[in-house]
Design a protein around this motif. Structure first.
Motif, short mmCIF file in Angstrom:
data_model
loop_
_atom_site.label_atom_id
_atom_site.label_comp_id
_atom_site.label_asym_id
_atom_site.label_seq_id
_atom_site.Cartn_x
_atom_site.Cartn_y
_atom_site.Cartn_z
N SER A 69 0.83 -1.20 0.00
CA SER A 69 0.00 0.00 0.00
C SER A 69 0.87 1.26 0.00
O SER A 69 0.56 2.24 -0.69
N SER A 70 1.98 1.23 0.74
CA SER A 70 2.89 2.38 0.76
C SER A 70 3.59 2.56 -0.58
O SER A 70 3.81 3.69 -1.04
N SER A 115 2.40 2.04 -3.36
CA SER A 115 1.44 2.64 -4.28
C SER A 115 1.07 4.06 -3.87
O SER A 115 1.02 4.98 -4.70
N MET A 116 0.82 4.24 -2.57
CA MET A 116 0.30 5.51 -2.07
C MET A 116 1.34 6.62 -2.05
O MET A 116 1.06 7.75 -2.49
N TYR A 142 -4.91 11.94 6.64
CA TYR A 142 -4.59 11.91 5.21
C TYR A 142 -3.54 12.97 4.87
O TYR A 142 -2.61 12.72 4.11
N HIS A 146 -0.20 11.82 5.97
CA HIS A 146 0.39 10.85 5.05
C HIS A 146 1.09 11.55 3.89
O HIS A 146 2.12 11.08 3.40
N HIS A 147 0.52 12.64 3.43
CA HIS A 147 1.17 13.42 2.37
C HIS A 147 2.52 13.97 2.84
O HIS A 147 3.51 13.92 2.12
#
Length: 286
Positions: free
Chosen positions: A20-21, A23-24, A72, A75-76
């Motif tokens: 997931s990381s 990709s994200m 969120y 995370h950015h």
């Protein structure tokens, strides 16, 4: 900038970040680069990053009313920190533009473990082998969301009652022992449901969604949400609640913190001690 994003994704894979990381984080980096339209990465200044952070706080949420969540946005920021630290450490950047910046940490959500009775309610609400298998992966085996996504059929040895996590957090591998009933339920799902599904893109995946693709974290959470509604439990429960819950229940039933550390794939005992919510009686035994 696309080659740089591709190289960053390759770095994340080599460093052992979860699927997931992988990709994200590159997607979030691409969003940052697109917002500023920078032609060269070494043109990035602390002001660019602060300006982007402000933009995220004002940007509307595309999926629901209101703005972006604190988590969120965090995370950015994390994506940019990992990216610029990598550039600096690999000698691709002389000055790290994010190193001196400070950002407010998002408020941590409390993840109280479920009671054994609540877990029983979830299992009782399962209508099929697939739903039962999902509960076993995240509760009985204590997997992380990314580990459930990466799980392959070859990783589960039914007769030996072992589940192998090939690439856990920090690229750590571990073997998770399964009780006989857990191994039997996972095998029943595999032999009675999984092998009859057509795998469209990845035949190695243990859990497939309705379209025959590898199950993602969002798909697992959707199944859990359906179980929660049927069981009449709070809708805020997540996959990670299940991992917290099995940690607490094992500790309360006498498992040592060291064995729990190995079970969860933690590097340090301190992490495991913080992770588990235990009674005062159990704390006195540690």
């Amino acid at each position: 900038m696309m080659p740089l994003i591709t190289d960053f994704k390759a770095y994340l894979s080599q460093a052992g970040y979860g699927q997931s990381s992988q990709s994200m984080l590159p997607a979030m980096l691409a969003d940052f680069l697109s917002y500023h339209n920078l032609s060269e990465i070494n043109q990035t200044t602390p002001h660019h990053i602060s300006q982007y952070h402000q933009h995220l706080q004002e940007r509307p949420n595309k999926h629901q009313e209101g703005g972006l969540s604190e988590s969120y946005i965090h995370h950015h920021v994390f994506a940019l920190k990992v990216f610029f630290n990598w550039l600096e450490e690999s000698g691709q950047l002389a000055h790290n533009p994010i190193s001196a910046l400070k950002f407010t940490q998002p408020g941590k959500k409390s993840r109280e473990p479920l009671s054994p009775e609540a877990v029983q309610q979830l299992f009782a609400a399962a209508k099929n082998l697939k739903e039962r298998a999902v509960l076993h992966l995240f509760y009985s085996c204590g997997l992380r969301r990314s580990e459930g996504h990466a799980l392959n059929t070859k990783d589960i040895h039914f007769k030996q009652q072992l589940l192998y996590v090939r690439s856990g957090k920090g690229a750590k591998r571990r073997a998770v022992p399964m009780p006989a009933q857990v191994a039997a339920d996972l095998e029943n799902y595999y032999r009675q449901q999984r092998i009859y599904q057509v795998a469209r893109n990845d035949e190695s995946a243990f859990m497939l969604n309705k379209l025959g693709n590898r199950m993602h974290g969002q798909g697992y959470q959707k199944i859990l949400k359906e179980l929660i509604v049927r069981a009449g439990l709070p809708e805020a429960i997540t996959l990670h609640h299940l991992r917290h819950s099995i940690t607490t229940h094992l500790l309360e039933n006498g498992m040592t913190v060291e064995l729990l550390r190995q079970f969860l794939g933690h590097s340090f005992l301190e992490t495991t001690q913080i992770y588990a919510k235990v009674s005062k009686q159990q704390i006195l035994k540690l």
